[in-house]
Scaffold this motif. Structure first.
Motif, PDB file in Angstrom:
ATOM      1  N   ALA A 113      -9.819   9.728   5.286  1.00 52.37           N
ATOM      2  CA  ALA A 113      -9.027   8.880   4.385  1.00 52.37           C
ATOM      3  C   ALA A 113      -9.927   7.956   3.576  1.00 52.37           C
ATOM      4  O   ALA A 113      -9.722   7.771   2.371  1.00 52.37           O
ATOM      5  N   ASP A 114     -10.948   7.378   4.230  1.00 48.19           N
ATOM      6  CA  ASP A 114     -11.871   6.496   3.501  1.00 48.19           C
ATOM      7  C   ASP A 114     -12.670   7.268   2.458  1.00 48.19           C
ATOM      8  O   ASP A 114     -12.896   6.771   1.354  1.00 48.19           O
ATOM      9  N   MET A 138       0.856  -1.174   0.000  1.00 48.71           N
ATOM     10  CA  MET A 138       0.000   0.000   0.000  1.00 48.71           C
ATOM     11  C   MET A 138       0.898   1.231   0.000  1.00 48.71           C
ATOM     12  O   MET A 138       1.910   1.272   0.680  1.00 48.71           O
ATOM     13  N   LYS A 139       0.519   2.205  -0.766  1.00 49.87           N
ATOM     14  CA  LYS A 139       1.279   3.447  -0.901  1.00 49.87           C
ATOM     15  C   LYS A 139       0.642   4.528  -0.031  1.00 49.87           C
ATOM     16  O   LYS A 139      -0.575   4.681  -0.004  1.00 49.87           O
ATOM     17  N   THR A 140       1.459   5.278   0.679  1.00 51.37           N
ATOM     18  CA  THR A 140       0.987   6.414   1.472  1.00 51.37           C
ATOM     19  C   THR A 140       1.230   7.681   0.676  1.00 51.37           C
ATOM     20  O   THR A 140       2.302   7.863   0.108  1.00 51.37           O
ATOM     21  N   MET A 141       0.225   8.543   0.625  1.00 49.67           N
ATOM     22  CA  MET A 141       0.338   9.801  -0.101  1.00 49.67           C
ATOM     23  C   MET A 141      -0.102  10.946   0.797  1.00 49.67           C
ATOM     24  O   MET A 141      -0.963  10.769   1.661  1.00 49.67           O
ATOM     25  N   ALA A 142       0.463  12.103   0.579  1.00 55.52           N
ATOM     26  CA  ALA A 142       0.066  13.305   1.307  1.00 55.52           C
ATOM     27  C   ALA A 142      -0.477  14.300   0.296  1.00 55.52           C
ATOM     28  O   ALA A 142       0.065  14.435  -0.804  1.00 55.52           O
ATOM     29  N   ARG A 168     -10.350   7.829  -0.444  1.00 49.22           N
ATOM     30  CA  ARG A 168     -10.171   6.585  -1.211  1.00 49.22           C
ATOM     31  C   ARG A 168     -11.383   6.300  -2.083  1.00 49.22           C
ATOM     32  O   ARG A 168     -11.257   5.933  -3.254  1.00 49.22           O
TER      33      ARG A 168
END
Length: 100
Positions: free
Chosen positions: A28-29, A1-5, A32
């Protein structure tokens, strides 16, 4: 899973937070879900598949050009020796020979 800001304007962030609370989910959901909807919409967009094919053709052309450059620099793969050098024995975790 990639984390993005991402950066959001304060009012957009506040509205998103309220929506998440009203929906009983997290920000966050919600983000997404919005991204997944965007991707689904884009997949069905007319013309996008054609542009993707053009990009794939560009990638193939670039790969062929790079392959040709490598073959010019080092010779073709057929010119390489048939036998690969034997791998050197690993000393980690393996048994040592009596000469070690």
């Amino acid at each position: 899973m990639k984390t993005m800001a991402i950066r959001l304007e304060d009012d957009t962030s506040a509205q998103l937070t309220v929506l998440a609370q009203l929906e009983g989910t997290s920000v966050a959901d919600l983000i997404r879900q919005a991204i997944e909807r965007l991707i689904a919409d884009k997949r069905s967009e007319t013309g996008l598949a054609g542009r993707a094919q053009a990009v794939l053709a560009d990638i193939d052309r670039e790969a062929l050009a790079r392959k040709a450059a490598i073959e010019t620099l080092f010779g073709s793969p057929q010119a390489a020796p048939e036998e690969a050098p034997a791998p050197s024995p690993s000393r980690r975790g393996g048994k040592r020979s009596p000469s070690d």
